[in-house]
Design a protein around this motif. Sequence first.
Motif, PDB file in Angstrom:
ATOM      1  N   ASP A  67       0.845  -1.206   0.000  1.00 35.07           N
ATOM      2  CA  ASP A  67       0.000   0.000   0.000  1.00 35.07           C
ATOM      3  C   ASP A  67       0.879   1.255   0.000  1.00 35.07           C
ATOM      4  O   ASP A  67       0.698   2.158  -0.817  1.00 35.07           O
ATOM      5  CB  ASP A  67      -0.917  -0.020   1.230  1.00 35.07           C
ATOM      6  CG  ASP A  67      -1.802   1.215   1.301  1.00 35.07           C
ATOM      7  OD1 ASP A  67      -2.949   1.135   0.851  1.00 35.07           O
ATOM      8  OD2 ASP A  67      -1.334   2.269   1.779  1.00 35.07           O
ATOM      9  N   ARG A  68       1.856   1.284   0.910  1.00 39.56           N
ATOM     10  CA  ARG A  68       2.695   2.483   1.021  1.00 39.56           C
ATOM     11  C   ARG A  68       3.493   2.767  -0.242  1.00 39.56           C
ATOM     12  O   ARG A  68       3.700   3.903  -0.624  1.00 39.56           O
ATOM     13  CB  ARG A  68       3.688   2.309   2.171  1.00 39.56           C
ATOM     14  CG  ARG A  68       3.083   2.754   3.469  1.00 39.56           C
ATOM     15  CD  ARG A  68       4.129   2.856   4.540  1.00 39.56           C
ATOM     16  NE  ARG A  68       3.425   2.906   5.807  1.00 39.56           N
ATOM     17  CZ  ARG A  68       3.913   2.491   6.959  1.00 39.56           C
ATOM     18  NH1 ARG A  68       5.125   1.985   7.010  1.00 39.56           N
ATOM     19  NH2 ARG A  68       3.212   2.593   8.046  1.00 39.56           N
ATOM     20  N   GLU A  69       3.954   1.711  -0.865  1.00 38.02           N
ATOM     21  CA  GLU A  69       4.825   1.924  -2.030  1.00 38.02           C
ATOM     22  C   GLU A  69       4.068   2.243  -3.300  1.00 38.02           C
ATOM     23  O   GLU A  69       4.593   2.880  -4.198  1.00 38.02           O
ATOM     24  CB  GLU A  69       5.704   0.688  -2.253  1.00 38.02           C
ATOM     25  CG  GLU A  69       6.882   0.659  -1.302  1.00 38.02           C
ATOM     26  CD  GLU A  69       7.573  -0.695  -1.306  1.00 38.02           C
ATOM     27  OE1 GLU A  69       7.627  -1.320  -2.381  1.00 38.02           O
ATOM     28  OE2 GLU A  69       8.034  -1.116  -0.225  1.00 38.02           O
TER      29      GLU A  69
ATOM     30  N   TRP B  57      -1.830   5.626  -4.085  1.00 39.74           N
ATOM     31  CA  TRP B  57      -2.037   7.046  -3.813  1.00 39.74           C
ATOM     32  C   TRP B  57      -3.489   7.155  -3.360  1.00 39.74           C
ATOM     33  O   TRP B  57      -4.410   7.010  -4.168  1.00 39.74           O
ATOM     34  CB  TRP B  57      -1.774   7.839  -5.099  1.00 39.74           C
ATOM     35  CG  TRP B  57      -1.698   9.320  -4.939  1.00 39.74           C
ATOM     36  CD1 TRP B  57      -2.172  10.066  -3.907  1.00 39.74           C
ATOM     37  CD2 TRP B  57      -1.095  10.251  -5.852  1.00 39.74           C
ATOM     38  NE1 TRP B  57      -1.922  11.396  -4.103  1.00 39.74           N
ATOM     39  CE2 TRP B  57      -1.259  11.537  -5.293  1.00 39.74           C
ATOM     40  CE3 TRP B  57      -0.448  10.131  -7.085  1.00 39.74           C
ATOM     41  CZ2 TRP B  57      -0.792  12.694  -5.937  1.00 39.74           C
ATOM     42  CZ3 TRP B  57       0.008  11.277  -7.719  1.00 39.74           C
ATOM     43  CH2 TRP B  57      -0.151  12.545  -7.141  1.00 39.74           C
ATOM     44  N   HIS B  58      -3.711   7.402  -2.079  1.00 34.42           N
ATOM     45  CA  HIS B  58      -5.077   7.386  -1.539  1.00 34.42           C
ATOM     46  C   HIS B  58      -5.817   8.687  -1.830  1.00 34.42           C
ATOM     47  O   HIS B  58      -5.204   9.759  -1.849  1.00 34.42           O
ATOM     48  CB  HIS B  58      -5.044   7.130  -0.022  1.00 34.42           C
ATOM     49  CG  HIS B  58      -4.773   5.704   0.320  1.00 34.42           C
ATOM     50  ND1 HIS B  58      -5.756   4.830   0.710  1.00 34.42           N
ATOM     51  CD2 HIS B  58      -3.623   4.978   0.285  1.00 34.42           C
ATOM     52  CE1 HIS B  58      -5.226   3.630   0.912  1.00 34.42           C
ATOM     53  NE2 HIS B  58      -3.927   3.696   0.672  1.00 34.42           N
TER      54      HIS B  58
ATOM     55  N   THR C 237      -6.145  12.411   0.575  1.00 35.81           N
ATOM     56  CA  THR C 237      -5.245  12.006   1.666  1.00 35.81           C
ATOM     57  C   THR C 237      -3.887  12.671   1.499  1.00 35.81           C
ATOM     58  O   THR C 237      -3.307  12.640   0.402  1.00 35.81           O
ATOM     59  CB  THR C 237      -5.056  10.466   1.644  1.00 35.81           C
ATOM     60  OG1 THR C 237      -6.336   9.859   1.801  1.00 35.81           O
ATOM     61  CG2 THR C 237      -4.130   9.981   2.754  1.00 35.81           C
ATOM     62  N   GLN C 238      -3.381  13.282   2.568  1.00 38.44           N
ATOM     63  CA  GLN C 238      -2.007  13.779   2.559  1.00 38.44           C
ATOM     64  C   GLN C 238      -1.093  12.560   2.720  1.00 38.44           C
ATOM     65  O   GLN C 238      -0.963  11.979   3.806  1.00 38.44           O
ATOM     66  CB  GLN C 238      -1.804  14.801   3.694  1.00 38.44           C
ATOM     67  CG  GLN C 238      -0.367  15.306   3.828  1.00 38.44           C
ATOM     68  CD  GLN C 238       0.307  15.605   2.485  1.00 38.44           C
ATOM     69  OE1 GLN C 238       1.107  14.809   1.981  1.00 38.44           O
ATOM     70  NE2 GLN C 238      -0.041  16.743   1.899  1.00 38.44           N
ATOM     71  N   MET C 239      -0.435  12.195   1.640  1.00 34.74           N
ATOM     72  CA  MET C 239       0.296  10.935   1.633  1.00 34.74           C
ATOM     73  C   MET C 239       1.534  10.957   2.543  1.00 34.74           C
ATOM     74  O   MET C 239       1.999   9.902   2.975  1.00 34.74           O
ATOM     75  CB  MET C 239       0.663  10.539   0.199  1.00 34.74           C
ATOM     76  CG  MET C 239      -0.541  10.187  -0.670  1.00 34.74           C
ATOM     77  SD  MET C 239      -1.613   8.901   0.037  1.00 34.74           S
ATOM     78  CE  MET C 239      -0.556   7.445  -0.107  1.00 34.74           C
ATOM     79  N   ALA C 240       2.043  12.166   2.851  1.00 32.42           N
ATOM     80  CA  ALA C 240       3.181  12.235   3.780  1.00 32.42           C
ATOM     81  C   ALA C 240       2.738  11.768   5.168  1.00 32.42           C
ATOM     82  O   ALA C 240       3.497  11.092   5.883  1.00 32.42           O
ATOM     83  CB  ALA C 240       3.729  13.660   3.840  1.00 32.42           C
ATOM     84  N   ASP C 241       1.504  12.111   5.543  1.00 29.97           N
ATOM     85  CA  ASP C 241       0.958  11.635   6.828  1.00 29.97           C
ATOM     86  C   ASP C 241       0.650  10.143   6.754  1.00 29.97           C
ATOM     87  O   ASP C 241       0.883   9.398   7.692  1.00 29.97           O
ATOM     88  CB  ASP C 241      -0.377  12.337   7.153  1.00 29.97           C
ATOM     89  CG  ASP C 241      -0.176  13.775   7.579  1.00 29.97           C
ATOM     90  OD1 ASP C 241       0.975  14.138   7.863  1.00 29.97           O
ATOM     91  OD2 ASP C 241      -1.187  14.515   7.608  1.00 29.97           O
ATOM     92  N   TRP C 242       0.090   9.756   5.622  1.00 31.57           N
ATOM     93  CA  TRP C 242      -0.343   8.364   5.454  1.00 31.57           C
ATOM     94  C   TRP C 242       0.831   7.403   5.668  1.00 31.57           C
ATOM     95  O   TRP C 242       0.702   6.361   6.313  1.00 31.57           O
ATOM     96  CB  TRP C 242      -0.935   8.185   4.055  1.00 31.57           C
ATOM     97  CG  TRP C 242      -1.483   6.823   3.793  1.00 31.57           C
ATOM     98  CD1 TRP C 242      -0.866   5.806   3.127  1.00 31.57           C
ATOM     99  CD2 TRP C 242      -2.753   6.313   4.216  1.00 31.57           C
ATOM    100  NE1 TRP C 242      -1.676   4.699   3.092  1.00 31.57           N
ATOM    101  CE2 TRP C 242      -2.842   4.980   3.759  1.00 31.57           C
ATOM    102  CE3 TRP C 242      -3.816   6.846   4.941  1.00 31.57           C
ATOM    103  CZ2 TRP C 242      -3.951   4.176   3.999  1.00 31.57           C
ATOM    104  CZ3 TRP C 242      -4.930   6.046   5.169  1.00 31.57           C
ATOM    105  CH2 TRP C 242      -4.980   4.730   4.699  1.00 31.57           C
ATOM    106  N   ALA C 243       1.985   7.794   5.139  1.00 31.68           N
ATOM    107  CA  ALA C 243       3.167   6.926   5.239  1.00 31.68           C
ATOM    108  C   ALA C 243       3.530   6.651   6.698  1.00 31.68           C
ATOM    109  O   ALA C 243       4.133   5.637   7.015  1.00 31.68           O
ATOM    110  CB  ALA C 243       4.333   7.586   4.514  1.00 31.68           C
TER     111      ALA C 243
END
Length: 457
Positions: free
Chosen positions: A14-16, A19-20, A23-29
């Motif tokens: 999911d992380r790699e 792209w959700h 969603t702020q992907m920096a937070d998601w990671a």
Amino acid sequence: MNIDSRIARLRSLDREHIWHPFTQMADWAKSDPLIITGASGCFLKDVRGGWYLDGVSSLWVNILGHRRREIDEAIKAQLGKVAHSTLLGMANEASSELAGKLAALVQKSFGAGRLTRIFFSDDGSTSVEVALKMAFQYWAHKGEKQRTLFISLENGYHGDTLGSVSVGGVDIFHSAFKPLLFRTGKAPSPYCYRCPLGLSRPGCGLECAAALERLVEANRDTVAGVVLEPMVQAAGGMIFFPAGYLKRVSEICNRHGVPFIADEVATGFGRTGKTFACEHEGVVPDILCLSKGLTGGYLPLAVTVANDKIYNAFLGGYEELKTFFHGHSYTGNPLACAAASAVLDIFDKEDIPGMAAPKAAILKNWLRDMETRQFVGEARGLGLMAGVELVADKETKKHFPWEQRVGWKVALKALEKGLFIRPLGNVIVIMPPLSVSQPNLERMLEVIAAAVSECAG
Ligand code: PMP
């Protein structure tokens, strides 16, 4: 593979790669999200085997619960026939059967012969996009190509394609795309708790509707249609219309001969206590947009339903080029249509809005109680659709600073207690499947009340 390695693998995939949305992907990671692997009824199961009440109906789509036997079986049966064939140049059994059932349901709500023609697309945004193009081209066929102006509402939300964003009015989602949008006329939101006109009910005389009428009159030669979400501006913050507003808007459209487009993507199929929200005020739109609950929340499918007046304007000789030039690869997808057919069979056999009514009454009482609490500005709802607006100061209605993410904190707290909800800023959204049991609904409300006390305090 043991459970820890399985979770590590799924998380890293999911992380790699994903792209959700929204969603702020920096937070998601940095987050440790639920990874859903199953579901039953109103509950979602995660990879660790934990069960979570689906408090947002998987983004407002699920109405009859997950893994409903009749819908599962209908999809499996359709898989044994054909998964997909195009509606361009041929018909298919599943979409024809569904169209018949949907026309019957729509006519039961709106009267015989009122909304007859069903145009298929894939999701809520495309159902609105189709409606806008239909209304514009309808006028062009009547020799009024100058009619390009759509009137919509501040705080409205109609999806994420550029046409539906153009008629939207939620700044936080839409302002980034302003340079790409077409011009629209925006009428004030009927947001009584924070009236944009500084008025209050009932003395206001629905000045917000009068403002919409002035906008129609000022642009009487160029208006192509009025588009709104009937009874509730959902994604704009669960803003419910004052009594009489929807009826007034419909009358304004009729008086001025302007197509009235009702976006019932979120409200359709029993969500507000009636099959369609327009029924609350006895209003019949010219164009009706539906998606989400149409397949019970199983598969992406949408329809734009038009009346004969709109449809007939598109008929003519081939060389007149009156064809409606719109369509998608998956238009009328048989698997999705089979799921929707099963949903409509259930609507035919069972009184789905009636079944939800006792639960809506529980929710209504709870909202009344919530509104007495310290950090609750307004607790509002209709049917099984509600929002609790949290405020830093009840007297002044001062917002919590958005960076404090109070709504998000309430959702995280609820998750610890086995409930999945997703707020809209500082508005806590309550939208369980209509099939939620009374004890599960009561538990959900208890968890939210406790989470609000802990987080807002
Ligand atoms: N219209 C309304 C009223 C909605 O609430 C939504 C989605 N929440 C949409 C349109 C867009 O639907 P979708 O996300 O399926 O494109």
